[in-house]
Design an enzyme around this catalytic site. Structure first.
Site, PDB file in Angstrom:
ATOM      1  CG  HIS A  45      -2.146  -1.047   1.141  1.00  0.00           C
ATOM      2  ND1 HIS A  45      -2.711  -1.305   2.294  1.00  0.00           N
ATOM      3  CD2 HIS A  45      -2.491  -1.894   0.039  1.00  0.00           C
ATOM      4  CE1 HIS A  45      -3.496  -2.645   1.838  1.00  0.00           C
ATOM      5  NE2 HIS A  45      -3.416  -2.788   0.368  1.00  0.00           N
ATOM      6  CB  THR A  97      -4.058  -7.872   8.481  1.00  0.00           C
ATOM      7  OG1 THR A  97      -4.906  -7.400   7.437  1.00  0.00           O
ATOM      8  CG2 THR A  97      -3.687  -9.514   7.983  1.00  0.00           C
ATOM      9  CB  CYS A 113       4.252  17.990  -9.883  1.00  0.00           C
ATOM     10  SG  CYS A 113       5.297  17.297 -11.195  1.00  0.00           S
TER      11      CYS A 113
HETATM   12  C1  BJW Z   1      -2.938  -6.690  16.330  1.00  0.00           C
HETATM   13  C2  BJW Z   1      -2.584  -5.772  17.449  1.00  0.00           C
HETATM   14  C3  BJW Z   1      -1.531  -6.371  17.911  1.00  0.00           C
HETATM   15  C4  BJW Z   1      -4.455  -5.077  16.935  1.00  0.00           C
HETATM   16  N1  BJW Z   1      -0.581  -7.426  17.508  1.00  0.00           N
HETATM   17  N2  BJW Z   1      -2.300  -7.717  15.895  1.00  0.00           N
HETATM   18  C5  BJW Z   1     -16.118  -1.608  -3.155  1.00  0.00           C
HETATM   19  C6  BJW Z   1     -15.916  -0.245  -3.723  1.00  0.00           C
HETATM   20  C7  BJW Z   1     -14.578   0.066  -4.182  1.00  0.00           C
HETATM   21  C8  BJW Z   1     -13.410  -0.839  -3.783  1.00  0.00           C
HETATM   22  C9  BJW Z   1     -13.851  -2.077  -3.374  1.00  0.00           C
HETATM   23  C10 BJW Z   1     -15.105  -2.410  -3.241  1.00  0.00           C
HETATM   24  N3  BJW Z   1     -15.298  -3.854  -2.719  1.00  0.00           N
HETATM   25  C11 BJW Z   1     -13.973  -4.351  -2.585  1.00  0.00           C
HETATM   26  C12 BJW Z   1     -13.143  -3.112  -3.028  1.00  0.00           C
HETATM   27  C13 BJW Z   1     -11.652  -3.191  -3.125  1.00  0.00           C
HETATM   28  C14 BJW Z   1     -11.111  -2.739  -2.124  1.00  0.00           C
HETATM   29  C15 BJW Z   1     -11.296  -3.417  -0.821  1.00  0.00           C
HETATM   30  O1  BJW Z   1     -10.820  -4.522  -0.530  1.00  0.00           O
HETATM   31  N4  BJW Z   1     -12.280  -2.813   0.134  1.00  0.00           N
HETATM   32  C16 BJW Z   1     -12.967  -3.592   1.104  1.00  0.00           C
HETATM   33  C17 BJW Z   1     -12.820  -2.835   2.559  1.00  0.00           C
HETATM   34  C18 BJW Z   1     -14.153  -4.358   0.759  1.00  0.00           C
HETATM   35  N5  BJW Z   1      -9.658  -2.658  -2.160  1.00  0.00           N
HETATM   36  C19 BJW Z   1      -8.858  -1.878  -2.912  1.00  0.00           C
HETATM   37  O2  BJW Z   1      -9.659  -0.792  -3.411  1.00  0.00           O
HETATM   38  C20 BJW Z   1      -7.693  -2.073  -3.173  1.00  0.00           C
HETATM   39  N6  BJW Z   1      -7.516  -2.117  -4.675  1.00  0.00           N
HETATM   40  C21 BJW Z   1      -7.973  -2.838  -5.588  1.00  0.00           C
HETATM   41  O3  BJW Z   1      -8.765  -3.816  -4.956  1.00  0.00           O
HETATM   42  O4  BJW Z   1      -8.015  -2.530  -6.761  1.00  0.00           O
HETATM   43  C22 BJW Z   1      -8.838  -3.221  -7.654  1.00  0.00           C
HETATM   44  C23 BJW Z   1     -10.261  -2.887  -7.523  1.00  0.00           C
HETATM   45  C24 BJW Z   1     -10.542  -1.330  -7.720  1.00  0.00           C
HETATM   46  C25 BJW Z   1     -11.652  -0.670  -7.678  1.00  0.00           C
HETATM   47  C26 BJW Z   1     -12.753  -1.669  -7.505  1.00  0.00           C
HETATM   48  C27 BJW Z   1     -12.389  -2.995  -7.200  1.00  0.00           C
HETATM   49  C28 BJW Z   1     -11.210  -3.400  -7.059  1.00  0.00           C
HETATM   50  C29 BJW Z   1      -6.839  -0.991  -2.516  1.00  0.00           C
HETATM   51  C30 BJW Z   1      -6.781  -1.051  -1.105  1.00  0.00           C
HETATM   52  C31 BJW Z   1      -5.831   0.070  -0.550  1.00  0.00           C
HETATM   53  C32 BJW Z   1      -5.999   0.051   1.120  1.00  0.00           C
HETATM   54  N7  BJW Z   1      -5.539   1.245   1.524  1.00  0.00           N
HETATM   55  C33 BJW Z   1      -5.697   1.567   2.766  1.00  0.00           C
HETATM   56  C34 BJW Z   1      -4.947   2.985   3.142  1.00  0.00           C
HETATM   57  C35 BJW Z   1      -3.573   3.089   3.081  1.00  0.00           C
HETATM   58  C36 BJW Z   1      -3.384   4.610   3.331  1.00  0.00           C
HETATM   59  C37 BJW Z   1      -3.349   5.196   4.733  1.00  0.00           C
HETATM   60  O5  BJW Z   1      -2.978   4.396   5.492  1.00  0.00           O
HETATM   61  O6  BJW Z   1      -3.995   6.011   4.638  1.00  0.00           O
HETATM   62  O7  BJW Z   1      -4.596   0.509   3.482  1.00  0.00           O
HETATM   63  S1  BJW Z   1      -6.948   1.289   3.652  1.00  0.00           S
HETATM   64  C38 BJW Z   1      -6.367   0.681   5.221  1.00  0.00           C
HETATM   65  O8  BJW Z   1      -6.787  -0.964   5.318  1.00  0.00           O
HETATM   66  C39 BJW Z   1      -4.902   0.402   4.671  1.00  0.00           C
HETATM   67  C40 BJW Z   1      -4.428  -0.825   5.456  1.00  0.00           C
HETATM   68  O9  BJW Z   1      -3.146  -1.416   4.789  1.00  0.00           O
HETATM   69  C41 BJW Z   1      -5.583  -1.748   5.033  1.00  0.00           C
HETATM   70  C42 BJW Z   1      -5.659  -3.078   5.705  1.00  0.00           C
HETATM   71  O10 BJW Z   1      -5.889  -2.880   7.106  1.00  0.00           O
HETATM   72  P1  BJW Z   1      -5.180  -3.802   8.079  1.00  0.00           P
HETATM   73  O11 BJW Z   1      -3.703  -3.713   8.261  1.00  0.00           O
HETATM   74  O12 BJW Z   1      -5.733  -5.116   8.005  1.00  0.00           O
HETATM   75  O13 BJW Z   1      -5.560  -3.081   9.618  1.00  0.00           O
HETATM   76  P2  BJW Z   1      -6.988  -3.214  10.443  1.00  0.00           P
HETATM   77  O14 BJW Z   1      -7.293  -2.100  11.357  1.00  0.00           O
HETATM   78  O15 BJW Z   1      -8.141  -3.307   9.475  1.00  0.00           O
HETATM   79  O16 BJW Z   1      -6.632  -4.474  11.478  1.00  0.00           O
HETATM   80  C43 BJW Z   1      -5.820  -4.528  12.118  1.00  0.00           C
HETATM   81  C44 BJW Z   1      -5.858  -6.065  12.891  1.00  0.00           C
HETATM   82  O17 BJW Z   1      -4.494  -5.985  13.833  1.00  0.00           O
HETATM   83  C45 BJW Z   1      -6.911  -6.345  13.359  1.00  0.00           C
HETATM   84  O18 BJW Z   1      -7.488  -7.706  13.066  1.00  0.00           O
HETATM   85  C46 BJW Z   1      -6.421  -6.249  14.986  1.00  0.00           C
HETATM   86  O19 BJW Z   1      -7.217  -7.328  15.977  1.00  0.00           O
HETATM   87  C47 BJW Z   1      -5.179  -6.680  15.002  1.00  0.00           C
HETATM   88  N8  BJW Z   1      -4.363  -6.291  15.940  1.00  0.00           N
HETATM   89  N9  BJW Z   1      -3.515  -5.100  17.844  1.00  0.00           N
HETATM   90  C48 BJW Z   1      -1.166  -8.079  16.231  1.00  0.00           C
HETATM   91  N10 BJW Z   1      -0.708  -5.820  19.223  1.00  0.00           N
END
Ligand code: BJW
Length: 250
Positions: A117, A192, A151
């Site tokens: 990301h 995650t 830019c």
């Molecule tokens: C611990 C802990 C400890 C706590 N030890 N663990 C409908 C409309 C538009 C798009 C979509 C759609 N349906 C699906 C999509 C695709 C979309 C998607 O998946 N959406 C879902 C939400 C449904 N994905 C995308 O758009 C991606 N691109 C893509 O698929 O392209 C093709 C496509 C395009 C268009 C349409 C369809 C397909 C891009 C995704 C980009 C994500 N970006 C972000 C923001 C980054 C910049 C920023 O930081 O501002 O990335 S969102 C955010 O979520 C960030 C993270 O990397 C990502 C994942 O989150 P993560 O890391 O899992 O964190 P949490 O908070 O969810 O979980 C934390 C975990 O840690 C928990 O489980 C806790 O229990 C645990 N934890 N303490 C270990 N101490």
């Protein structure tokens, strides 16, 4: 904490793939997205982390990322980051794919990192036709106005080099991940919620291919009942133990 089978499989593994999420940095004080105190609990993802949000209000989105950099700047890697770096030194082939944008894995010493990301410490031009590559954020700290800075080549708004919802991941990052997953014989998914695609599909692909998938997360996720082993523990506590048990590292 870990089964004998997991430790034996990690010991015997020739190629290890680790997928990390925000939870790995939680022990360093970085807010997660969806949990208690998570960023998306206090801010609307759709009003800040989408290309449309940036097109509508680039200043607001720029300021949101400036605020995030301020939170991150003093934070340090934790034992979970260091254990992942230490694991890399102990296996012959190793790939770390992180969804985190905070750079903490690199600071901890991990080498073969795929930043799925992007990286908040880099900026790039938001114009799709501009050929300028991403550059370090420090390079554009000088002008306080306009915000976002522009830019130097095409005059487009600069933006953080991160992947927003609805944007494609860097194809090279995605294909390098796919190649590494095909080679892997041990897969660790840690910190995650596994809700965001395409990263969330990676452990499932590995599991379906018969790879040993170990999840580490204090909370159950969609993956917990599917993967070979799920350990409900924080990454800062569990990862050092995992490396110690598999490789007798103190
Ligand atoms: C611990 C802990 C400890 C706590 N030890 N663990 C409908 C409309 C538009 C798009 C979509 C759609 N349906 C699906 C999509 C695709 C979309 C998607 O998946 N959406 C879902 C939400 C449904 N994905 C995308 O758009 C991606 N691109 C893509 O698929 O392209 C093709 C496509 C395009 C268009 C349409 C369809 C397909 C891009 C995704 C980009 C994500 N970006 C972000 C923001 C980054 C910049 C920023 O930081 O501002 O990335 S969102 C955010 O979520 C960030 C993270 O990397 C990502 C994942 O989150 P993560 O890391 O899992 O964190 P949490 O908070 O969810 O979980 C934390 C975990 O840690 C928990 O489980 C806790 O229990 C645990 N934890 N303490 C270990 N101490």
């Amino acid at each position: 904490m870990f089964s004998r089978e997991a430790i034996a499989a990690l010991k015997a593994a020739r190629s290890v793939f680790v997928l990390t999420g925000a939870g790995v940095s939680a022990d360093s004080g970085v807010p997660t997205f969806r949990g208690t105190g998570g960023l998306w609990r206090n801010y609307q993802a759709t009003s800040l982390a989408t290309p449309k949000a940036f097109a509508n209000n680039p200043k607001l989105v720029w300021e949101f990322y400036s605020y995030r950099r301020k939170i991150l700047a003093p934070l340090k890697p934790n034992p979970g980051h260091f254990a992942i770096a230490s694991l890399e030194e102990r296996v012959s082939s190793f790939t770390l794919a992180t969804q985190n944008i905070d750079n903490l894995h690199r600071i901890a010493g991990s080498q073969n990192i795929i930043e799925l990301h992007g990286n908040i410490w880099e900026v790039r031009c938001s114009s799709s036709t501009c050929k300028n590559a991403a550059e370090p954020w420090e390079n554009c700290q000088v002008p306080l106005s306009p915000l976002p800075p522009l830019c130097g080549d095409c005059g487009g708004h600069l933006r953080p080099n991160v992947v927003w919802f609805g944007e494609m991941l860097n194809p090279a990052a995605l294909s390098a991940s796919m190649r590494a997953i095909q080679e892997a014989d041990f897969f660790i998914v840690v910190g995650t919620s596994a809700l965001v695609q395409p990263a969330s599909r990676m452990p499932l692909m590995a599991h379906e291919a018969g790879v040993f998938v170990l999840e580490i997360n204090p909370e159950p996720t969609e993956l917990s009942k599917i993967v070979k082993e799920s350990v409900q523990e924080t990454s800062g506590a569990a990862l050092p133990l995992l490396v110690e048990e598999a490789f007798a590292v103190q």
